[in-house]
Motif scaffolding. Structure first.
Motif, PDB file in Angstrom:
ATOM      1  N   ALA A 183      73.943 -40.770 -36.889  1.00 25.17           N
ATOM      2  CA  ALA A 183      74.268 -42.000 -36.932  1.00 25.17           C
ATOM      3  C   ALA A 183      73.290 -42.904 -35.935  1.00 25.17           C
ATOM      4  CB  ALA A 183      75.554 -42.303 -36.245  1.00 25.17           C
ATOM      5  N   TYR A 184      72.904 -42.417 -34.861  1.00 29.86           N
ATOM      6  CA  TYR A 184      72.019 -43.073 -34.060  1.00 29.86           C
ATOM      7  C   TYR A 184      70.460 -43.270 -34.530  1.00 29.86           C
ATOM      8  CZ  TYR A 184      75.491 -43.460 -30.253  1.00 29.86           C
ATOM      9  OH  TYR A 184      76.286 -43.838 -29.445  1.00 29.86           O
ATOM     10  N   SER A 185      70.300 -42.108 -35.043  1.00 33.69           N
ATOM     11  CA  SER A 185      68.800 -42.349 -35.816  1.00 33.69           C
ATOM     12  C   SER A 185      68.868 -43.304 -37.148  1.00 33.69           C
ATOM     13  CB  SER A 185      68.554 -40.766 -36.413  1.00 33.69           C
ATOM     14  OG  SER A 185      68.424 -39.887 -35.328  1.00 33.69           O
ATOM     15  N   GLN A 199      66.722 -46.826 -37.162  1.00 28.75           N
ATOM     16  CA  GLN A 199      65.798 -47.144 -38.525  1.00 28.75           C
ATOM     17  C   GLN A 199      66.247 -48.517 -38.979  1.00 28.75           C
ATOM     18  OE1 GLN A 199      66.023 -44.408 -41.532  1.00 28.75           O
ATOM     19  NE2 GLN A 199      65.202 -45.941 -42.873  1.00 28.75           N
ATOM     20  N   ILE A 200      67.541 -48.862 -39.140  1.00 33.44           N
ATOM     21  CA  ILE A 200      68.161 -50.202 -39.854  1.00 33.44           C
ATOM     22  C   ILE A 200      67.581 -51.035 -38.842  1.00 33.44           C
ATOM     23  CG2 ILE A 200      70.122 -51.350 -40.162  1.00 33.44           C
ATOM     24  CD1 ILE A 200      71.366 -48.723 -41.097  1.00 33.44           C
ATOM     25  N   CYS A 217      67.347 -45.239 -29.840  1.00 37.71           N
ATOM     26  CA  CYS A 217      66.331 -44.136 -29.430  1.00 37.71           C
ATOM     27  C   CYS A 217      66.663 -43.465 -28.098  1.00 37.71           C
ATOM     28  CB  CYS A 217      64.845 -44.600 -29.659  1.00 37.71           C
ATOM     29  SG  CYS A 217      64.578 -45.003 -31.312  1.00 37.71           S
ATOM     30  N   ASP A 218      66.795 -44.572 -27.089  1.00 38.44           N
ATOM     31  CA  ASP A 218      67.338 -43.854 -25.742  1.00 38.44           C
ATOM     32  C   ASP A 218      68.447 -43.181 -25.617  1.00 38.44           C
ATOM     33  OD1 ASP A 218      64.818 -45.327 -24.789  1.00 38.44           O
ATOM     34  OD2 ASP A 218      66.238 -47.032 -23.943  1.00 38.44           O
ATOM     35  N   ARG A 219      69.550 -43.555 -26.622  1.00 33.78           N
ATOM     36  CA  ARG A 219      70.906 -42.635 -26.437  1.00 33.78           C
ATOM     37  C   ARG A 219      70.263 -41.343 -27.120  1.00 33.78           C
ATOM     38  NH1 ARG A 219      75.678 -45.199 -25.282  1.00 33.78           N
ATOM     39  NH2 ARG A 219      76.396 -43.132 -25.769  1.00 33.78           N
ATOM     40  N   ARG A 248      76.506 -42.406 -47.214  1.00 34.55           N
ATOM     41  CA  ARG A 248      77.049 -43.786 -47.745  1.00 34.55           C
ATOM     42  C   ARG A 248      76.514 -44.698 -46.853  1.00 34.55           C
ATOM     43  NH1 ARG A 248      83.076 -45.486 -48.081  1.00 34.55           N
ATOM     44  NH2 ARG A 248      83.567 -45.350 -46.057  1.00 34.55           N
ATOM     45  N   ALA A 249      76.115 -44.598 -45.749  1.00 34.58           N
ATOM     46  CA  ALA A 249      75.483 -45.568 -44.831  1.00 34.58           C
ATOM     47  C   ALA A 249      74.121 -45.790 -45.193  1.00 34.58           C
ATOM     48  CB  ALA A 249      75.594 -45.095 -43.318  1.00 34.58           C
ATOM     49  N   ASN A 250      73.362 -44.493 -45.626  1.00 37.04           N
ATOM     50  CA  ASN A 250      71.973 -44.581 -45.921  1.00 37.04           C
ATOM     51  C   ASN A 250      71.862 -45.125 -47.245  1.00 37.04           C
ATOM     52  OD1 ASN A 250      69.369 -43.835 -45.199  1.00 37.04           O
ATOM     53  ND2 ASN A 250      69.520 -41.897 -46.417  1.00 37.04           N
ATOM     54  N   LEU A 251      72.991 -44.948 -48.128  1.00 40.74           N
ATOM     55  CA  LEU A 251      72.742 -45.735 -49.385  1.00 40.74           C
ATOM     56  C   LEU A 251      72.888 -47.176 -49.409  1.00 40.74           C
ATOM     57  CD1 LEU A 251      72.640 -45.511 -52.551  1.00 40.74           C
ATOM     58  CD2 LEU A 251      74.872 -44.770 -52.810  1.00 40.74           C
TER      59      LEU A 251
END
Length: 186
Positions: free
Chosen positions: A152-154, A158-159, A173-175, A122-125
């Motif tokens: 989630a972090y990836s 990206q967003i 990315c560090d996380r 759903r987040a990706n959509l």
């Protein structure tokens, strides 16, 4: 072997095909599993779970129209299963039926709030449809449920990159590197 098992106990043909289909799913042999679930459905056409299982196989094979068709039968016949809603929702999104996809993903999450894959999809959509605030809110829910969620972090990185919020992207990315230092996917 399978053929001799059926010959020796023909009354158990349904059980044999079902068990083999499940074994194929566990081995990610989805084409073979879908075929065996087809036999099971022919022998027992009123069992919603078999349509759900074959629908998932079609989903995994990228046969989204067939997946939606089978998952419709499963859900119409009373299988109120979050995974069926999730797989149908993802399939609908791949078919560009976004409103229906959102509804199914919402129902999957309502039935099982911790279903991370449904939240991720759903987040990706939302991100794909340029509804980034909604996507980021969904990701926050994912992180609350799983503070080390790779997905989630990836996606959030990206967003933030797409929004040119590079400091936030780098922090995510560090996380990821902190949580998964040896993960080859990163």
């Amino acid at each position: 072997d399978f053929t001799s098992a059926i010959a020796n106990a023909p009354e158990k043909i349904l059980v044999f095909y079902h068990k083999r289909a499940v074994a194929f799913v566990n081995q990610e042999l989805f084409e073979k599993a879908a075929s065996d679930f087809g036999v099971v459905i022919e022998l027992s056409p009123n069992e919603a779970g078999n349509y759900a299982n074959r629908g998932r196989c079609y989903f995994e094979l990228g046969k989204f129209e067939l997946a939606v068709k089978d998952l419709n039968v499963a859900l119409t016949n009373g299988q109120d299963n979050p995974y069926s809603f999730m797989y149908r929702g993802i399939s609908l999104s791949r078919l560009k039926k976004y409103d229906e996809a959102f509804a199914d993903l919402a129902r999957a999450i309502e039935l099982m709030p911790g279903l991370e894959r449904a939240r991720f999809e759903r987040a990706n959509l939302n991100h794909f449809l340029q509804k980034d605030e909604a996507a980021l809110a969904e990701i926050e829910e994912m992180i609350k449920a799983n503070p080390k969620s790779l997905n989630a972090y990836s996606l959030r990185a990206q967003i933030h990159t797409d929004l040119r919020n590079f400091k936030k992207a780098l922090a995510d990315c560090d996380r990821l590197l902190e949580f998964y230092p040896a993960d080859p996917r990163l």
